[in-house]
Enzyme design. Structure first.
Site, PDB file in Angstrom:
ATOM      1  N   TYR A 137      -5.820  31.078  59.069  1.00 46.50           N
ATOM      2  CA  TYR A 137      -5.791  29.643  57.972  1.00 46.50           C
ATOM      3  C   TYR A 137      -6.208  30.240  56.423  1.00 46.50           C
ATOM      4  O   TYR A 137      -6.748  30.687  56.210  1.00 46.50           O
ATOM      5  CB  TYR A 137      -6.646  28.845  58.732  1.00 46.50           C
ATOM      6  N   LYS A 165      -1.768  29.794  59.621  1.00 43.42           N
ATOM      7  CA  LYS A 165      -1.657  28.597  58.286  1.00 43.42           C
ATOM      8  C   LYS A 165      -1.519  29.153  57.668  1.00 43.42           C
ATOM      9  O   LYS A 165      -1.925  28.795  56.974  1.00 43.42           O
ATOM     10  CB  LYS A 165      -2.573  27.197  59.346  1.00 43.42           C
ATOM     11  N   VAL A 207       1.039  22.060  60.817  1.00 45.62           N
ATOM     12  CA  VAL A 207      -0.632  21.835  61.281  1.00 45.62           C
ATOM     13  C   VAL A 207      -0.966  21.032  60.537  1.00 45.62           C
ATOM     14  O   VAL A 207      -1.002  20.353  59.527  1.00 45.62           O
ATOM     15  CB  VAL A 207      -1.652  22.792  61.053  1.00 45.62           C
TER      16      VAL A 207
END
Length: 302
Positions: A137, A165, A207
């Site tokens: 992330y 992400k 996401v």
């Protein structure tokens, strides 16, 4: 290693609480079933939206085991790891694997502004400790640590580090990643208000946050873009934008839980120190949600 593709719509789901601050697994199940029916491609537990920092170890375990049982292998269940120490991150990965998770989403070390070298070492330690596939992330805006392309070059020596992400809020980063790594690193947009643009530029998935309240519309945008039906996707995205902006806000949890109430798949209960919205801000958010619900678009077949 559990095989799945880092592609499609992956809701970062909220954690449901009862009025007396216990896990509300009944309402949580209602929401997860709505996500499945809409055609999402995975479920992500324990992110910021999931209020993970307020959950006990036992509550996290209960949530993971309940979700894995409810999903029953139909789509992957991904666990977010956001820990302060490398030891705790490794332990969280081991627990996730034991509890039946399919993959991990990983933040850099929390509360310590690690150097590039320390950040890479942190991710490497977890990658070596688990067979689960990992999505890094990358959110320097909120978490103050950027995972650069040079850092990814080192991390991609580990086969189970497979996706990012992408939350740098710089759309051009998608092209840089694709130019440097090709298909070796899958890209999932992590910012709701940049999702369609990211998908058009080659992101593999989304996401998502407002998907928690509007799963069908979110999946429709993804599927229509991937089918090249840009005009139809754009019409839905333009309707969605005022709602998506509720995700890029410090009170995103309260905002999205209010939206879940409006669509019948959640409650407003949050865990202290978070509190429900008050006053003018509450009225503002409720009016955006009410307008969105009233003007909800027809979803074309895809």
């Amino acid at each position: 290693m559990t095989k799945f593709e880092w592609k499609g719509v992956m809701p970062a789901v909220t954690t449901k609480f009862t009025a007396d601050d216990q896990l509300d697994l009944e309402m949580f199940s209602v929401n997860i079933n709505a996500q499945k029916e809409a055609g999402v491609h995975a479920i992500i537990l324990g992110g910021t939206l999931g209020e993970a920092s307020t959950l006990s170890v036992d509550e996290k375990r209960e949530l993971v085991e309940h979700t894995v049982a409810l999903i029953n292998g139909e789509i992957p269940v991904i666990i977010n790891i956001a820990e302060q120490t490398t030891r705790d991150a490794v332990k969280a990965a081991e627990n996730a694997e034991k509890q039946g998770a399919s993959g991990l989403m990983m933040l850099p070390p929390m509360r310590y502004n690690a150097t590039d070298y320390e950040t890479v070492a942190y991710f490497e330690a977890v990658a070596k400790s688990t067979s689960l596939p990992i999505m890094i992330y990358n959110n320097p805006v909120d978490y103050k640590i950027e995972v650069t392309l040079d850092m990814f070059e080192k991390l991609l020596r580990y086969n189970n580090i497979q996706a990012v992400k992408e939350s740098t809020r710089d759309i051009t980063n998608i092209t840089r990643i694709k130019n440097r790594f090709g298909d070796r690193l899958n890209i999932l947009c992590g910012v709701d208000t940049l999702a369609m643009e990211s998908l058009i530029m080659g992101a593999d998935g989304w996401v998502a946050g407002l998907v928690c309240a509007f799963p069908r519309e979110t999946v429709a945008i993804y599927e229509l873009v991937k089918a090249g039906r840009i005009k139809e996707a754009t019409d839905i995205y333009r309707w969605f934008m005022p709602l998506l902006e509720l995700d890029i806000n410090p009170q995103l949890v309260q905002n999205i839980k209010l939206a879940e109430v409006a669509t019948g798949i959640g409650t407003e209960n949050v865990r202290l120190p978070r509190m429900p919205l008050q006053g003018e801000e509450r009225d503002r958010v409720l009016s955006i949600i009410a307008e969105g619900v009233k003007t909800r678009p027809e979803i074309p077949e895809f």
